[in-house]
Scaffold this motif. Structure first.
Motif, PDB file in Angstrom:
ATOM      1  N   LEU A  69       8.469   7.007   9.309  1.00 46.67           N
ATOM      2  CA  LEU A  69       8.310   5.730   8.585  1.00 46.67           C
ATOM      3  C   LEU A  69       6.895   5.590   8.012  1.00 46.67           C
ATOM      4  CD1 LEU A  69       9.453   2.996   7.768  1.00 46.67           C
ATOM      5  CD2 LEU A  69       8.773   2.097   9.982  1.00 46.67           C
TER       6      LEU A  69
ATOM      7  N   LEU B 151       9.472  -5.677   8.192  1.00 49.63           N
ATOM      8  CA  LEU B 151       8.916  -4.484   8.850  1.00 49.63           C
ATOM      9  C   LEU B 151       7.931  -3.773   7.922  1.00 49.63           C
ATOM     10  CD1 LEU B 151       8.925  -2.635  11.290  1.00 49.63           C
ATOM     11  CD2 LEU B 151      10.924  -1.482  10.388  1.00 49.63           C
ATOM     12  N   GLY B 152       8.267  -3.731   6.639  1.00 46.39           N
ATOM     13  CA  GLY B 152       7.366  -3.143   5.658  1.00 46.39           C
ATOM     14  C   GLY B 152       6.039  -3.877   5.613  1.00 46.39           C
TER      15      GLY B 152
ATOM     16  N   GLY C   8      13.958  -5.392   6.878  1.00 47.63           N
ATOM     17  CA  GLY C   8      13.238  -4.256   6.313  1.00 47.63           C
ATOM     18  C   GLY C   8      11.975  -4.683   5.590  1.00 47.63           C
TER      19      GLY C   8
ATOM     20  N   LEU D 166      11.660   6.775  -5.576  1.00 49.00           N
ATOM     21  CA  LEU D 166      12.041   6.543  -4.181  1.00 49.00           C
ATOM     22  C   LEU D 166      12.793   5.219  -4.050  1.00 49.00           C
ATOM     23  CD1 LEU D 166      11.747   7.744  -1.328  1.00 49.00           C
ATOM     24  CD2 LEU D 166       9.754   6.293  -1.029  1.00 49.00           C
ATOM     25  N   ILE D 167      12.323   4.199  -4.773  1.00 47.80           N
ATOM     26  CA  ILE D 167      12.998   2.901  -4.718  1.00 47.80           C
ATOM     27  C   ILE D 167      14.424   3.034  -5.245  1.00 47.80           C
ATOM     28  CG2 ILE D 167      13.022   0.590  -5.743  1.00 47.80           C
ATOM     29  CD1 ILE D 167       9.931   0.718  -5.674  1.00 47.80           C
TER      30      ILE D 167
ATOM     31  N   GLY E 117       2.854   6.313  -8.678  1.00 53.93           N
ATOM     32  CA  GLY E 117       3.711   5.216  -9.115  1.00 53.93           C
ATOM     33  C   GLY E 117       5.089   5.696  -9.526  1.00 53.93           C
TER      34      GLY E 117
ATOM     35  N   THR F  86       8.869  -1.044   0.848  1.00 54.62           N
ATOM     36  CA  THR F  86       8.029  -2.247   0.781  1.00 54.62           C
ATOM     37  C   THR F  86       6.579  -1.900   1.086  1.00 54.62           C
ATOM     38  OG1 THR F  86       9.900  -3.540   1.573  1.00 54.62           O
ATOM     39  CG2 THR F  86       7.751  -4.596   1.644  1.00 54.62           C
ATOM     40  N   ALA F  87       6.377  -1.164   2.177  1.00 48.48           N
ATOM     41  CA  ALA F  87       5.008  -0.818   2.553  1.00 48.48           C
ATOM     42  C   ALA F  87       4.365   0.067   1.489  1.00 48.48           C
ATOM     43  CB  ALA F  87       5.002  -0.107   3.906  1.00 48.48           C
ATOM     44  N   MET F  88       5.153   0.990   0.944  1.00 49.12           N
ATOM     45  CA  MET F  88       4.606   1.878  -0.083  1.00 49.12           C
ATOM     46  C   MET F  88       4.187   1.091  -1.321  1.00 49.12           C
ATOM     47  SD  MET F  88       6.674   4.575  -2.333  1.00 49.12           S
ATOM     48  CE  MET F  88       7.421   3.158  -3.116  1.00 49.12           C
ATOM     49  N   LEU F  89       5.079   0.181  -1.774  1.00 50.45           N
ATOM     50  CA  LEU F  89       4.741  -0.648  -2.934  1.00 50.45           C
ATOM     51  C   LEU F  89       3.494  -1.476  -2.647  1.00 50.45           C
ATOM     52  CD1 LEU F  89       7.933  -2.284  -4.470  1.00 50.45           C
ATOM     53  CD2 LEU F  89       6.190  -0.952  -5.638  1.00 50.45           C
ATOM     54  N   GLY F  90       3.445  -2.044  -1.437  1.00 51.46           N
ATOM     55  CA  GLY F  90       2.286  -2.854  -1.060  1.00 51.46           C
ATOM     56  C   GLY F  90       1.005  -2.047  -1.136  1.00 51.46           C
ATOM     57  N   LEU F  91       1.044  -0.837  -0.592  1.00 52.70           N
ATOM     58  CA  LEU F  91      -0.160   0.001  -0.609  1.00 52.70           C
ATOM     59  C   LEU F  91      -0.561   0.351  -2.035  1.00 52.70           C
ATOM     60  CD1 LEU F  91       0.428   2.448   2.376  1.00 52.70           C
ATOM     61  CD2 LEU F  91      -1.270   0.651   2.220  1.00 52.70           C
ATOM     62  N   LEU F  92       0.430   0.661  -2.868  1.00 49.86           N
ATOM     63  CA  LEU F  92       0.109   1.036  -4.246  1.00 49.86           C
ATOM     64  C   LEU F  92      -0.493  -0.154  -5.002  1.00 49.86           C
ATOM     65  CD1 LEU F  92       3.127   3.319  -5.229  1.00 49.86           C
ATOM     66  CD2 LEU F  92       0.823   3.992  -4.581  1.00 49.86           C
ATOM     67  N   PHE F  93       0.058  -1.361  -4.768  1.00 51.03           N
ATOM     68  CA  PHE F  93      -0.503  -2.529  -5.446  1.00 51.03           C
ATOM     69  C   PHE F  93      -1.881  -2.886  -4.891  1.00 51.03           C
ATOM     70  CE2 PHE F  93       3.655  -3.310  -7.329  1.00 51.03           C
ATOM     71  CZ  PHE F  93       3.275  -3.781  -8.578  1.00 51.03           C
TER      72      PHE F  93
ATOM     73  N   ALA G 228       5.581   5.853   3.914  1.00 48.29           N
ATOM     74  CA  ALA G 228       4.887   4.773   3.213  1.00 48.29           C
ATOM     75  C   ALA G 228       3.646   5.293   2.488  1.00 48.29           C
ATOM     76  CB  ALA G 228       4.508   3.668   4.184  1.00 48.29           C
TER      77      ALA G 228
ATOM     78  N   ILE H  91       4.440  -0.392 -11.225  1.00 45.68           N
ATOM     79  CA  ILE H  91       3.501   0.535 -10.574  1.00 45.68           C
ATOM     80  C   ILE H  91       3.614   1.924 -11.195  1.00 45.68           C
ATOM     81  CG2 ILE H  91       4.813   1.503  -8.615  1.00 45.68           C
ATOM     82  CD1 ILE H  91       1.417  -0.132  -8.270  1.00 45.68           C
ATOM     83  N   ALA H  92       4.797   2.269 -11.699  1.00 43.99           N
ATOM     84  CA  ALA H  92       4.943   3.576 -12.339  1.00 43.99           C
ATOM     85  C   ALA H  92       4.241   3.595 -13.691  1.00 43.99           C
ATOM     86  CB  ALA H  92       6.428   3.903 -12.519  1.00 43.99           C
TER      87      ALA H  92
ATOM     88  N   ALA I 253      11.809  -0.957   4.617  1.00 47.27           N
ATOM     89  CA  ALA I 253      10.447  -1.038   5.135  1.00 47.27           C
ATOM     90  C   ALA I 253       9.556  -0.004   4.470  1.00 47.27           C
ATOM     91  CB  ALA I 253      10.454  -0.834   6.648  1.00 47.27           C
ATOM     92  N   ALA I 254      10.064   1.225   4.334  1.00 50.82           N
ATOM     93  CA  ALA I 254       9.236   2.277   3.741  1.00 50.82           C
ATOM     94  C   ALA I 254       8.873   1.948   2.304  1.00 50.82           C
ATOM     95  CB  ALA I 254       9.964   3.628   3.819  1.00 50.82           C
TER      96      ALA I 254
ATOM     97  N   LEU J 111       2.390  -2.489   6.350  1.00 48.52           N
ATOM     98  CA  LEU J 111       1.314  -2.673   5.377  1.00 48.52           C
ATOM     99  C   LEU J 111       0.087  -3.277   6.063  1.00 48.52           C
ATOM    100  CD1 LEU J 111       0.455  -2.613   2.409  1.00 48.52           C
ATOM    101  CD2 LEU J 111       1.526  -4.837   2.119  1.00 48.52           C
TER     102      LEU J 111
END
Lengths: 206, 196, 174
Positions: free
Chosen positions: C141, C19-20, C16, B173-174, B167, B62-69, C145, A18-19, B59-60, C24
């Protein structure tokens, strides 16, 4: 292998992907004439004087009023907190940060609607967002907010509710002291409350 | 294309129904990760149990990666997703007050609801406290209105603040999260505590 | 004891990721993150309308809130989400055999002390969540995200303050 390492093995490569890829920017930067015409027909750029008055009274920090008249006129009277950008300078470099941004909701106004709408079309054609037009301009502001007219006894309830709000707003904003000038090309049309049917962000938060 | 509600692919009724479904998932995951125990939650601040840190940051990211993808594939328009507006001073003071509440109460609002669902009475007391706290805020609103609305910065994102792409910030962050997980697991070995 | 606990609870990293995915889904479906304190606030405002309708009508804050949240309690996304949380927690607790009425507390303090501090913590958290526009789930949280600066600031100050005050509250937990 423990779970942390497994997760790292999955997420870090995804992070590198993604980066490395460019961001998906599907939105066109500039609008074509047809797209602009569609937006004009929709009329979503208009904000009513009632909406502006409410935001001013609530001290909504996202509101930024922009007075498009000349400096003299601005000095004589302007809405509380308004900036002065005469329309001839709307595209100058030092104003670009003001009209092309993602922080505030800019509301253009002049004496009538025309000048503000022209400014909106110029900025919108460049692809800028978050700029709006106060419908009816200062003339209509004076008429509705500063000296609202009492509705007829037979009017529906919401007319009275609007009148009550306007009267209260008038008190809060120092009503009655505005000289109305009409050098703007168009006299204020009588705006109907626009239905703002535009794809808007969901209001979220806790 | 998402968000579904903005593109009117679902009605507002369906949206509320899906809120319920999402809530069930939220509650289920919180409870099965152990967030219904104030002891586990508070453990993070003494190093004996860093579950909160791990779940929260995993969680943060995972959700961030999901949104970016999703955005990359054109499945979601990120400009229509709600980004919390930033009011710097109210976020700082509010965050500090919440932190004090966290260490005293051992819950945050979401985990308190989760704990109540399995019968924790201390969580019920915490929710009672929440009601009082919110009432104090709403009743005394004119007193803190200025602080509440001060230093409005719009809806900036971290990457735009630093001036890098989403990205790249995501990757940083990861990496930071995995660094913290490593420290967390080390702390758990160093400061073990017994269950009660 | 460690092995016992890991059998009982989900691995935190798996939890985690799940939850992510829930977060999403919330963003994909509704264009917003999760939240909790907003549901309590909606209930507080609705409750005030029942208890003291004239007071609500006269207070600007409640009027603004009702104007921006039309439809009341049961049209509120967060309220339905929190009802879901109660159901989801109950299901998970039932499966793992954790359903039990109790006041969980450190054996060194009485349950009365625990409840007292829970209420006090709740008051602080309730107030702070309003001032900071969201709690750990809604602001920290969900904000992280979507890379919101506000989310990161909230997160840093919630956890930072809790860490800083941990020493003074150690009798409650250690």
């Amino acid at each position: 292998m423990n779970m942390r390492l497994k997760l790292a093995a999955a997420l870090i490569p995804l992070g590198i992907i993604i980066a490395a890829v460019p961001e998906n920017t599907t939105k066109p930067f500039r609008l074509t004439a047809t797209q602009l015409l569609d937006e004009v027909k929709e009329g979503a750029q208009f904000i009513t004087t009632d909406q502006v008055a409410r935001m001013v009274i609530e001290k909504d920090p996202s509101l930024r009023l922009i007075d498009l008249r000349t400096k003299d006129e601005y000095d004589k009277y302007h809405l509380p907190g308004a900036l002065n950008i005469p329309i001839s300078e709307i595209l100058s470099a030092e104003n670009e940060d003001i009209i092309h941004q993602g922080t505030y909701m800019n509301v253009f106004y002049s004496n009538g609607t025309t000048m503000a709408n022209e400014a909106w079309m110029l900025t919108r054609q460049l692809g800028y967002v978050n700029n709006y037009v106060m419908q009816g301009g200062l003339n209509y502001w004076a008429e509705t907010i500063l000296s609202p007219e009492k509705p007829a006894e037979t009017s529906p309830d919401d007319e009275f509710a609007r009148y009550d709000f306007r009267k209260a707003a008038s008190g809060a904003l120092g009503g009655g002291s505005l000289e109305v000038k009409t050098d703007d090309a168009a006299a204020a049309p009588v705006p109907a409350v626009q239905s703002r049917k535009q794809k808007k962000r969901v209001a979220g938060g806790c | 294309m998402g968000p579904l509600i903005v593109y009117e692919q679902i009605s507002s009724q369906t949206n509320l129904l899906l809120a319920l479904v999402i809530g069930v998932g939220f509650g289920f995951v919180l409870e099965s990760s152990g967030f219904s125990s104030s002891r586990k939650l508070a453990g993070m601040f003494y190093g004996y149990d860093t579950t909160v840190l791990k779940v929260f940051f995993t969680a943060a990211i995972t959700a961030m990666l999901g949104l970016l993808f999703f955005s990359l594939f054109g499945w979601i328009d990120l400009s229509l997703v709600y980004v919390n507006p930033t009011y710097l001073w109210s976020a700082i003071v509010g965050g500090a007050v919440m932190g004090a509440g966290f260490i005293m109460g051992g819950f945050c609002p979401g985990t308190a609801f989760c704990a109540v669902s399995i019968g924790k009475l201390d969580a019920l007391a915490f929710i009672g406290g929440l009601v009082i706290g919110i009432l104090i805020f709403t009743e005394g609103y004119p007193l803190w209105e200025n602080l509440y609305k001060s230093s409005y910065l719009g809806e900036p994102t971290m990457n735009s603040l630093i001036g890098i792409s989403r990205g790249v910030f995501g990757l940083l962050l990861i990496l930071a999260a995995f660094g913290m997980f490593f420290v967390g697991e080390w702390a758990e070995k160093k400061f073990p505590r017994d269950e009660y | 004891m460690h092995t016992d606990r890991s059998r009982k609870y989900l691995n935190p990293y798996i939890g985690g990721v799940l939850l992510g995915l829930v977060l999403l889904a919330a963003n994909f479906v509704s264009g917003r993150g999760l939240g909790a304190s907003g549901a309590v606030k909606s209930a507080v405002v609705s409750g005030m309308e029942v208890v003291a309708p004239s007071h609500v009508a006269a207070t600007e804050y409640y009027q603004n809130y009702n104007a921006s949240h039309p439809g009341g309690l049961f049209k509120n996304w967060l309220v339905w989400e929190m009802i879901g949380v109660l159901v989801g927690g109950l299901i998970s607790g039932a499966i793992a055999g954790r359903l039990k009425f109790k006041v969980e507390h450190n054996p060194k303090i009485t349950s009365k002390t625990r409840v007292l501090f829970a209420v006090l913590g709740g008051i602080f958290f309730g107030f702070g969540s309003q001032l900071g526009r969201g709690c750990t789930s809604g602001s920290a949280l969900s904000g992280m995200a979507v890379l919101s600066v506000g989310g990161f600031v909230s997160m840093a100050f919630i956890f930072g303050t809790a860490f800083a005050l941990a020493y003074f509250a150690r009798k409650l937990w250690l």
